[in-house]
Design a protein around this motif. Structure first.
Motif, PDB file in Angstrom:
ATOM      1  N   TRP A   1       0.822  -1.211   0.000  1.00 17.33           N
ATOM      2  CA  TRP A   1       0.000   0.000   0.000  1.00 17.33           C
ATOM      3  C   TRP A   1       0.859   1.265   0.000  1.00 17.33           C
ATOM      4  O   TRP A   1       0.522   2.254  -0.643  1.00 17.33           O
ATOM      5  CB  TRP A   1      -0.959   0.016   1.207  1.00 17.33           C
ATOM      6  N   TYR A   2       1.974   1.234   0.707  1.00 16.41           N
ATOM      7  CA  TYR A   2       2.831   2.409   0.868  1.00 16.41           C
ATOM      8  C   TYR A   2       3.477   2.848  -0.446  1.00 16.41           C
ATOM      9  O   TYR A   2       3.795   4.021  -0.622  1.00 16.41           O
ATOM     10  CB  TYR A   2       3.914   2.134   1.924  1.00 16.41           C
ATOM     11  N   THR A   3       3.666   1.924  -1.391  1.00 19.54           N
ATOM     12  CA  THR A   3       4.286   2.296  -2.670  1.00 19.54           C
ATOM     13  C   THR A   3       3.325   3.094  -3.549  1.00 19.54           C
ATOM     14  O   THR A   3       3.754   3.707  -4.520  1.00 19.54           O
ATOM     15  CB  THR A   3       4.753   1.043  -3.445  1.00 19.54           C
TER      16      THR A   3
ATOM     17  N   ARG B   1      17.089  -1.084  -1.750  1.00 20.18           N
ATOM     18  CA  ARG B   1      17.567  -0.099  -2.746  1.00 20.18           C
ATOM     19  C   ARG B   1      16.927  -0.342  -4.101  1.00 20.18           C
ATOM     20  O   ARG B   1      16.710   0.586  -4.869  1.00 20.18           O
ATOM     21  CB  ARG B   1      19.089  -0.190  -2.884  1.00 20.18           C
ATOM     22  N   ASN B   2      16.645  -1.601  -4.410  1.00 22.33           N
ATOM     23  CA  ASN B   2      16.059  -1.967  -5.708  1.00 22.33           C
ATOM     24  C   ASN B   2      14.538  -2.064  -5.677  1.00 22.33           C
ATOM     25  O   ASN B   2      13.933  -2.600  -6.601  1.00 22.33           O
ATOM     26  CB  ASN B   2      16.667  -3.291  -6.185  1.00 22.33           C
ATOM     27  N   GLY B   3      13.941  -1.553  -4.592  1.00 24.07           N
ATOM     28  CA  GLY B   3      12.480  -1.528  -4.513  1.00 24.07           C
ATOM     29  C   GLY B   3      11.841  -2.855  -4.165  1.00 24.07           C
ATOM     30  O   GLY B   3      10.633  -3.026  -4.316  1.00 24.07           O
TER      31      GLY B   3
ATOM     32  N   ASP C   1       6.747  -7.866   5.424  1.00 25.59           N
ATOM     33  CA  ASP C   1       6.133  -7.241   6.601  1.00 25.59           C
ATOM     34  C   ASP C   1       6.195  -5.715   6.598  1.00 25.59           C
ATOM     35  O   ASP C   1       5.767  -5.084   7.567  1.00 25.59           O
ATOM     36  CB  ASP C   1       6.789  -7.766   7.884  1.00 25.59           C
ATOM     37  N   CYS C   2       6.674  -5.115   5.531  1.00 18.94           N
ATOM     38  CA  CYS C   2       6.764  -3.645   5.478  1.00 18.94           C
ATOM     39  C   CYS C   2       5.392  -2.971   5.481  1.00 18.94           C
ATOM     40  O   CYS C   2       5.294  -1.778   5.757  1.00 18.94           O
ATOM     41  CB  CYS C   2       7.559  -3.199   4.248  1.00 18.94           C
ATOM     42  N   TYR C   3       4.354  -3.735   5.175  1.00 22.09           N
ATOM     43  CA  TYR C   3       3.008  -3.155   5.190  1.00 22.09           C
ATOM     44  C   TYR C   3       2.620  -2.670   6.593  1.00 22.09           C
ATOM     45  O   TYR C   3       1.698  -1.886   6.758  1.00 22.09           O
ATOM     46  CB  TYR C   3       1.981  -4.175   4.699  1.00 22.09           C
TER      47      TYR C   3
ATOM     48  N   PRO D   1       6.563   8.673   8.271  1.00 21.70           N
ATOM     49  CA  PRO D   1       6.801  10.093   7.983  1.00 21.70           C
ATOM     50  C   PRO D   1       8.198  10.359   7.421  1.00 21.70           C
ATOM     51  O   PRO D   1       8.362  11.091   6.449  1.00 21.70           O
ATOM     52  CB  PRO D   1       6.600  10.775   9.347  1.00 21.70           C
ATOM     53  N   ALA D   2       9.212   9.715   8.028  1.00 20.98           N
ATOM     54  CA  ALA D   2      10.589   9.884   7.537  1.00 20.98           C
ATOM     55  C   ALA D   2      10.747   9.262   6.157  1.00 20.98           C
ATOM     56  O   ALA D   2      11.389   9.841   5.271  1.00 20.98           O
ATOM     57  CB  ALA D   2      11.581   9.259   8.514  1.00 20.98           C
ATOM     58  N   ASN D   3      10.150   8.087   5.953  1.00 31.39           N
ATOM     59  CA  ASN D   3      10.250   7.433   4.649  1.00 31.39           C
ATOM     60  C   ASN D   3       9.515   8.209   3.571  1.00 31.39           C
ATOM     61  O   ASN D   3       9.968   8.285   2.426  1.00 31.39           O
ATOM     62  CB  ASN D   3       9.700   6.001   4.730  1.00 31.39           C
ATOM     63  N   TYR D   4       8.376   8.780   3.926  1.00 29.95           N
ATOM     64  CA  TYR D   4       7.603   9.573   2.962  1.00 29.95           C
ATOM     65  C   TYR D   4       8.399  10.809   2.527  1.00 29.95           C
ATOM     66  O   TYR D   4       8.543  11.070   1.329  1.00 29.95           O
ATOM     67  CB  TYR D   4       6.263   9.980   3.578  1.00 29.95           C
ATOM     68  N   SER D   5       8.939  11.559   3.501  1.00 30.31           N
ATOM     69  CA  SER D   5       9.702  12.760   3.144  1.00 30.31           C
ATOM     70  C   SER D   5      10.975  12.402   2.373  1.00 30.31           C
ATOM     71  O   SER D   5      11.357  13.097   1.429  1.00 30.31           O
ATOM     72  CB  SER D   5      10.045  13.582   4.387  1.00 30.31           C
TER      73      SER D   5
END
Length: 199
Positions: free
Chosen positions: A76-78, A133-135, A140-142, A149-153
Motif C-alpha cells: 500500500w505504501y508504494t 535499494r532496488n524496490g 512485513d513492510c506493510y 513520515p521519515a520514509n515519505y519525506s
C-alpha cells in the motif's frame, strides 16, 4: 506536535496483536475531513506538526488495517508516493534485550549481537539493504507506521520531479508556501490536480 497513527500489529515479533486494538482503527472515509480541518487549524496557528507528512498516507494505511483478515495490500505504501524509498533501514539499528538485531522495529531479527560482533551483525543486513535499494521490500513492510513520515519525506526528496504535486501539497499543508503561491494553490483547477495526485 508529533502525531503517531495507531496500528493493530504487535510491536514484538514473537507475539501477535491484541484483538482489542482493532476497535481503535478509525473509519478511513470519515477521518479525511477531520485531518483536513486539523491541517487548516495548524496552518492558521502556525503550529509545527508531523501531520503534513502523515496525512497523505493515512487513508490507505487504515484501509489496509481494515483488510487484515481479508487480503492485506502488502505494498500500500508504494502507492502513496512515486518511487517509494525506505530511509530507516539505512540509518538505524534496533537491538532487543536478547541481542537480536532488527533492521527495523517492525521486522524480525537478522542476527544476534551475543553470537558475533556488532559490526558483523550489521553486515548481515547487507542483502536486505540491497533489496530495499532496488524496490524489493520485505513482506512485513506493510506494518510500517512509526517510520513512514521519515520514509515519505525521504521519498519526496529522492524523486522530486515525480512527486512535484505531493511536494506542493506538503508545503501548503505545513504552511511553508508563501502568500503568492498559496493564492495560486487555491485556484480550483490547480488544487484539483494536486488532490488528484495524492493517494
Amino acid at each position: 506536535v508529533f502525531f503517531q497513527p495507531i496500528h493493530i500489529w504487535s510491536n514484538f515479533n514473537e507475539t501477535g496483536p491484541t484483538a482489542a486494538k482493532r476497535s481503535l482503527v478509525p473509519d478511513p472515509e470519515k477521518m479525511e475531513p477531520i485531518v483536513r480541518e486539523c491541517l487548516r487549524l495548524c496552518r492558521s496557528l502556525r503550529l509545527k506538526t508531523s501531520l503534513p507528512l502523515i496525512a497523505p498516507w493515512l487513508k490507505p494505511y487504515f484501509q489496509n488495517q481494515l483488510l487484515a483478515d481479508n487480503g492485506l495490500d502488502r505494498r500500500w505504501y508504494t502507492r502513496c508516493v512515486s518511487h517509494f524509498r525506505c530511509k530507516e533501514i539505512f540509518t538505524r539499528i534496533f537491538v532487543q534485550a536478547d541481542g537480536g538485531l532488527l533492521p527495523c522495529a517492525m521486522l524480525g531479527p537478522v542476527a544476534n549481537v551475543k553470537d558475533r560482533s556488532l559490526a558483523d551483525a550489521v553486515t548481515a543486513m547487507d542483502a536486505l539493504k540491497r533489496d530495499f535499494r532496488n524496490g524489493r521490500f520485505h513482506p512485513d513492510c506493510y506494518k510500517c507506521s512509526c517510520q513512514m513520515p521519515a520514509n515519505y519525506s525521504y521519498s519526496l526528496v529522492c524523486a522530486p520531479y515525480a512527486n512535484f504535486a505531493r511536494i506542493c501539497a506538503y508545503l501548503y499543508d505545513s504552511g511553508r508556501l508563501t502568500e503568492p503561491f498559496r493564492a495560486i494553490f487555491h485556484r480550483k483547477s490547480y488544487r484539483k490536480a494536486i488532490q488528484g495526485s495524492v493517494v
